[in-house]
Motif scaffolding. Structure first.
Motif, PDB file in Angstrom:
ATOM      1  N   THR A   1       0.836  -1.206   0.000  1.00 12.20           N
ATOM      2  CA  THR A   1       0.000   0.000   0.000  1.00 12.20           C
ATOM      3  C   THR A   1       0.868   1.252   0.000  1.00 12.20           C
ATOM      4  O   THR A   1       0.600   2.211  -0.742  1.00 12.20           O
ATOM      5  CB  THR A   1      -0.933   0.012   1.220  1.00 12.20           C
ATOM      6  N   LEU A   2       1.914   1.248   0.797  1.00 11.26           N
ATOM      7  CA  LEU A   2       2.826   2.387   0.845  1.00 11.26           C
ATOM      8  C   LEU A   2       3.484   2.605  -0.516  1.00 11.26           C
ATOM      9  O   LEU A   2       3.510   3.744  -1.026  1.00 11.26           O
ATOM     10  CB  LEU A   2       3.902   2.153   1.907  1.00 11.26           C
ATOM     11  N   ILE A   3       3.996   1.538  -1.125  1.00 13.76           N
ATOM     12  CA  ILE A   3       4.659   1.670  -2.417  1.00 13.76           C
ATOM     13  C   ILE A   3       3.684   2.127  -3.489  1.00 13.76           C
ATOM     14  O   ILE A   3       4.030   2.944  -4.362  1.00 13.76           O
ATOM     15  CB  ILE A   3       5.322   0.331  -2.809  1.00 13.76           C
ATOM     16  N   ASN A   4       2.466   1.634  -3.435  1.00 12.46           N
ATOM     17  CA  ASN A   4       1.467   2.067  -4.412  1.00 12.46           C
ATOM     18  C   ASN A   4       1.107   3.541  -4.252  1.00 12.46           C
ATOM     19  O   ASN A   4       0.828   4.229  -5.244  1.00 12.46           O
ATOM     20  CB  ASN A   4       0.215   1.201  -4.303  1.00 12.46           C
ATOM     21  N   CYS A   5       1.121   4.033  -3.029  1.00  9.73           N
ATOM     22  CA  CYS A   5       0.895   5.472  -2.810  1.00  9.73           C
ATOM     23  C   CYS A   5       2.071   6.295  -3.331  1.00  9.73           C
ATOM     24  O   CYS A   5       1.886   7.349  -3.947  1.00  9.73           O
ATOM     25  CB  CYS A   5       0.675   5.753  -1.320  1.00  9.73           C
ATOM     26  N   ILE A   6       3.285   5.812  -3.109  1.00  8.69           N
ATOM     27  CA  ILE A   6       4.474   6.533  -3.560  1.00  8.69           C
ATOM     28  C   ILE A   6       4.526   6.620  -5.080  1.00  8.69           C
ATOM     29  O   ILE A   6       4.860   7.661  -5.647  1.00  8.69           O
ATOM     30  CB  ILE A   6       5.753   5.853  -3.024  1.00  8.69           C
ATOM     31  N   THR A   7       4.169   5.515  -5.741  1.00  6.11           N
ATOM     32  CA  THR A   7       4.352   5.446  -7.193  1.00  6.11           C
ATOM     33  C   THR A   7       3.118   5.853  -7.995  1.00  6.11           C
ATOM     34  O   THR A   7       3.170   5.901  -9.218  1.00  6.11           O
ATOM     35  CB  THR A   7       4.784   4.030  -7.612  1.00  6.11           C
ATOM     36  N   GLY A   8       2.010   6.139  -7.322  1.00  7.70           N
ATOM     37  CA  GLY A   8       0.858   6.699  -8.019  1.00  7.70           C
ATOM     38  C   GLY A   8      -0.250   5.737  -8.387  1.00  7.70           C
ATOM     39  O   GLY A   8      -1.224   6.143  -9.016  1.00  7.70           O
ATOM     40  N   LEU A   9      -0.133   4.465  -7.999  1.00  7.55           N
ATOM     41  CA  LEU A   9      -1.233   3.539  -8.246  1.00  7.55           C
ATOM     42  C   LEU A   9      -2.410   3.836  -7.313  1.00  7.55           C
ATOM     43  O   LEU A   9      -3.567   3.616  -7.672  1.00  7.55           O
ATOM     44  CB  LEU A   9      -0.773   2.086  -8.065  1.00  7.55           C
ATOM     45  N   PHE A  10      -2.109   4.301  -6.092  1.00  6.93           N
ATOM     46  CA  PHE A  10      -3.129   4.750  -5.150  1.00  6.93           C
ATOM     47  C   PHE A  10      -2.910   6.225  -4.840  1.00  6.93           C
ATOM     48  O   PHE A  10      -1.774   6.715  -4.901  1.00  6.93           O
ATOM     49  CB  PHE A  10      -3.061   3.986  -3.818  1.00  6.93           C
ATOM     50  N   ARG A  11      -3.970   6.924  -4.492  1.00  3.40           N
ATOM     51  CA  ARG A  11      -3.875   8.270  -3.936  1.00  3.40           C
ATOM     52  C   ARG A  11      -4.037   8.158  -2.422  1.00  3.40           C
ATOM     53  O   ARG A  11      -5.014   7.551  -1.951  1.00  3.40           O
ATOM     54  CB  ARG A  11      -4.970   9.181  -4.486  1.00  3.40           C
ATOM     55  N   PRO A  12      -3.119   8.703  -1.648  1.00  4.23           N
ATOM     56  CA  PRO A  12      -3.302   8.655  -0.195  1.00  4.23           C
ATOM     57  C   PRO A  12      -4.522   9.470   0.233  1.00  4.23           C
ATOM     58  O   PRO A  12      -4.880  10.452  -0.411  1.00  4.23           O
ATOM     59  CB  PRO A  12      -1.998   9.270   0.342  1.00  4.23           C
ATOM     60  N   ASP A  13      -5.156   9.041   1.309  1.00  7.37           N
ATOM     61  CA  ASP A  13      -6.297   9.779   1.847  1.00  7.37           C
ATOM     62  C   ASP A  13      -5.838  11.056   2.547  1.00  7.37           C
ATOM     63  O   ASP A  13      -6.555  12.062   2.555  1.00  7.37           O
ATOM     64  CB  ASP A  13      -7.082   8.908   2.826  1.00  7.37           C
ATOM     65  N   HIS A  14      -4.674  10.974   3.157  1.00 12.94           N
ATOM     66  CA  HIS A  14      -4.091  12.121   3.858  1.00 12.94           C
ATOM     67  C   HIS A  14      -2.583  12.093   3.637  1.00 12.94           C
ATOM     68  O   HIS A  14      -1.998  11.066   3.323  1.00 12.94           O
ATOM     69  CB  HIS A  14      -4.395  12.073   5.363  1.00 12.94           C
ATOM     70  N   GLY A  15      -1.949  13.242   3.841  1.00 18.28           N
ATOM     71  CA  GLY A  15      -0.507  13.322   3.755  1.00 18.28           C
ATOM     72  C   GLY A  15      -0.007  13.850   2.414  1.00 18.28           C
ATOM     73  O   GLY A  15      -0.789  14.115   1.491  1.00 18.28           O
ATOM     74  N   VAL A  16       1.307  13.988   2.350  1.00 16.74           N
ATOM     75  CA  VAL A  16       1.960  14.602   1.197  1.00 16.74           C
ATOM     76  C   VAL A  16       3.173  13.763   0.807  1.00 16.74           C
ATOM     77  O   VAL A  16       3.883  13.230   1.673  1.00 16.74           O
ATOM     78  CB  VAL A  16       2.411  16.049   1.522  1.00 16.74           C
ATOM     79  N   ILE A  17       3.428  13.654  -0.499  1.00 16.03           N
ATOM     80  CA  ILE A  17       4.611  12.975  -1.016  1.00 16.03           C
ATOM     81  C   ILE A  17       5.402  13.978  -1.852  1.00 16.03           C
ATOM     82  O   ILE A  17       4.874  14.544  -2.821  1.00 16.03           O
ATOM     83  CB  ILE A  17       4.223  11.751  -1.867  1.00 16.03           C
ATOM     84  N   ILE A  18       6.646  14.202  -1.452  1.00 15.75           N
ATOM     85  CA  ILE A  18       7.514  15.179  -2.113  1.00 15.75           C
ATOM     86  C   ILE A  18       8.685  14.442  -2.752  1.00 15.75           C
ATOM     87  O   ILE A  18       9.397  13.681  -2.088  1.00 15.75           O
ATOM     88  CB  ILE A  18       8.064  16.221  -1.111  1.00 15.75           C
ATOM     89  N   PHE A  19       8.886  14.648  -4.054  1.00 13.65           N
ATOM     90  CA  PHE A  19       9.992  14.018  -4.778  1.00 13.65           C
ATOM     91  C   PHE A  19      10.812  15.088  -5.478  1.00 13.65           C
ATOM     92  O   PHE A  19      10.287  15.868  -6.269  1.00 13.65           O
ATOM     93  CB  PHE A  19       9.439  13.011  -5.801  1.00 13.65           C
ATOM     94  N   LYS A  20      12.089  15.150  -5.134  1.00 11.35           N
ATOM     95  CA  LYS A  20      13.003  16.154  -5.691  1.00 11.35           C
ATOM     96  C   LYS A  20      12.440  17.567  -5.508  1.00 11.35           C
ATOM     97  O   LYS A  20      12.520  18.412  -6.406  1.00 11.35           O
ATOM     98  CB  LYS A  20      13.325  15.856  -7.159  1.00 11.35           C
TER      99      LYS A  20
END
Length: 237
Positions: free
Chosen positions: A45-64
């Motif tokens: 679930t975490l990896i799918n949120c990071i890579t865009g297969l899932f959208r997290p319900d809460h929180g933020v993902i920052i890349f570069k």
């Protein structure tokens, strides 16, 4: 840490099941990070949120330095965030080379010759001799390498290797480990999700253990391996 990837208070639920979080993780450039946990712990679930297969319900993902929380998976891949999957599913009737050209058509990262780039990747994963063979003719080890190669054509800054050694012999595990070490030495940040504990512990500089969607331990491999909560998760009381 000057983070390449930041996962900040990320949570994900499915109906009434809270599968993940909140989870906070910082991953630095050039790092070798191991992610462990029993089945159902929230790793996928975490990896799918990071890579865009899932959208997290809460929180933020920052890349570069860019907020990618709501970006589609293909844009994340174009930015340099790649993953392999637990179960290799190549286009069986296509050649090994053609299996790399398909994702490259969607990446459109630069004007480099796609066949030249694909051949470089095949050479790096020791599949050059299988270039013109159908994917269905590959061994299990070669399928694992092809799965990694399909992620590598994106020229990633981060590679998430999801159980890239599952079902392999000890010698084959060593082969994949050697490949991942070479990629890391070439500057690729590698996140390894794996159930083969000796492989994770020998590869990783830092290990994170998930259980019921939460981080229960984080630190050097020896510290995590000796953590009482981790031992309870894997071995019981």
């Amino acid at each position: 840490m000057n983070a390449l990837l930041s996962i900040r208070a990320v949570e994900k639920s499915f109906g009434g099941v809270h599968a993940l979080g909140p989870v906070d993780i910082e991953i630095g450039p050039g790092e070798r990070l191991g992610l462990i946990g029993p089945n159902g712990s929230g790793k996928t679930t975490l990896i799918n949120c990071i890579t865009g297969l899932f959208r997290p319900d809460h929180g933020v993902i920052i890349f570069k330095g860019i907020d990618i929380t709501n970006e589609p998976a293909y844009r994340r891949a174009r930015r340099g965030l790649s993953r392999s999957f637990q179960i290799p599913c190549p286009f069986a009737g296509m050649t090994v080379l053609e299996n790399l050209l398909v994702p490259m058509d969607y990446l459109k990262k630069d004007s480099r010759d796609e066949i030249e780039r694909a051949d470089e990747v095949l050479q790096s994963v020791s599949l050059a001799s299988r270039r013109n063979d159908p994917a269905e003719a590959l061994s299990q080890l070669e399928l694992r390498k092809l799965e990694l190669a399909r992620a590598l054509v994106a020229e990633p800054d981060i590679l998430i290797a999801d159980e890239a050694m599952a079902g392999l012999s000890e010698a084959e595990i060593d082969d994949i480990l050697s490949l991942l070490f070479r990629l890391n030495q070439a500057g690729v940040t590698v996140v390894m999700i794996e159930h083969i504990m000796h492989a994770v512990m020998s590869f990783s500089e830092r290990v994170i253990c998930l259980q019921t969607g939460m981080i229960i331990a984080e630190g050097a491999p020896s510290e995590v391996a000796g953590n009482a909560a981790v031992q309870k998760v894997y071995f019981g009381e």
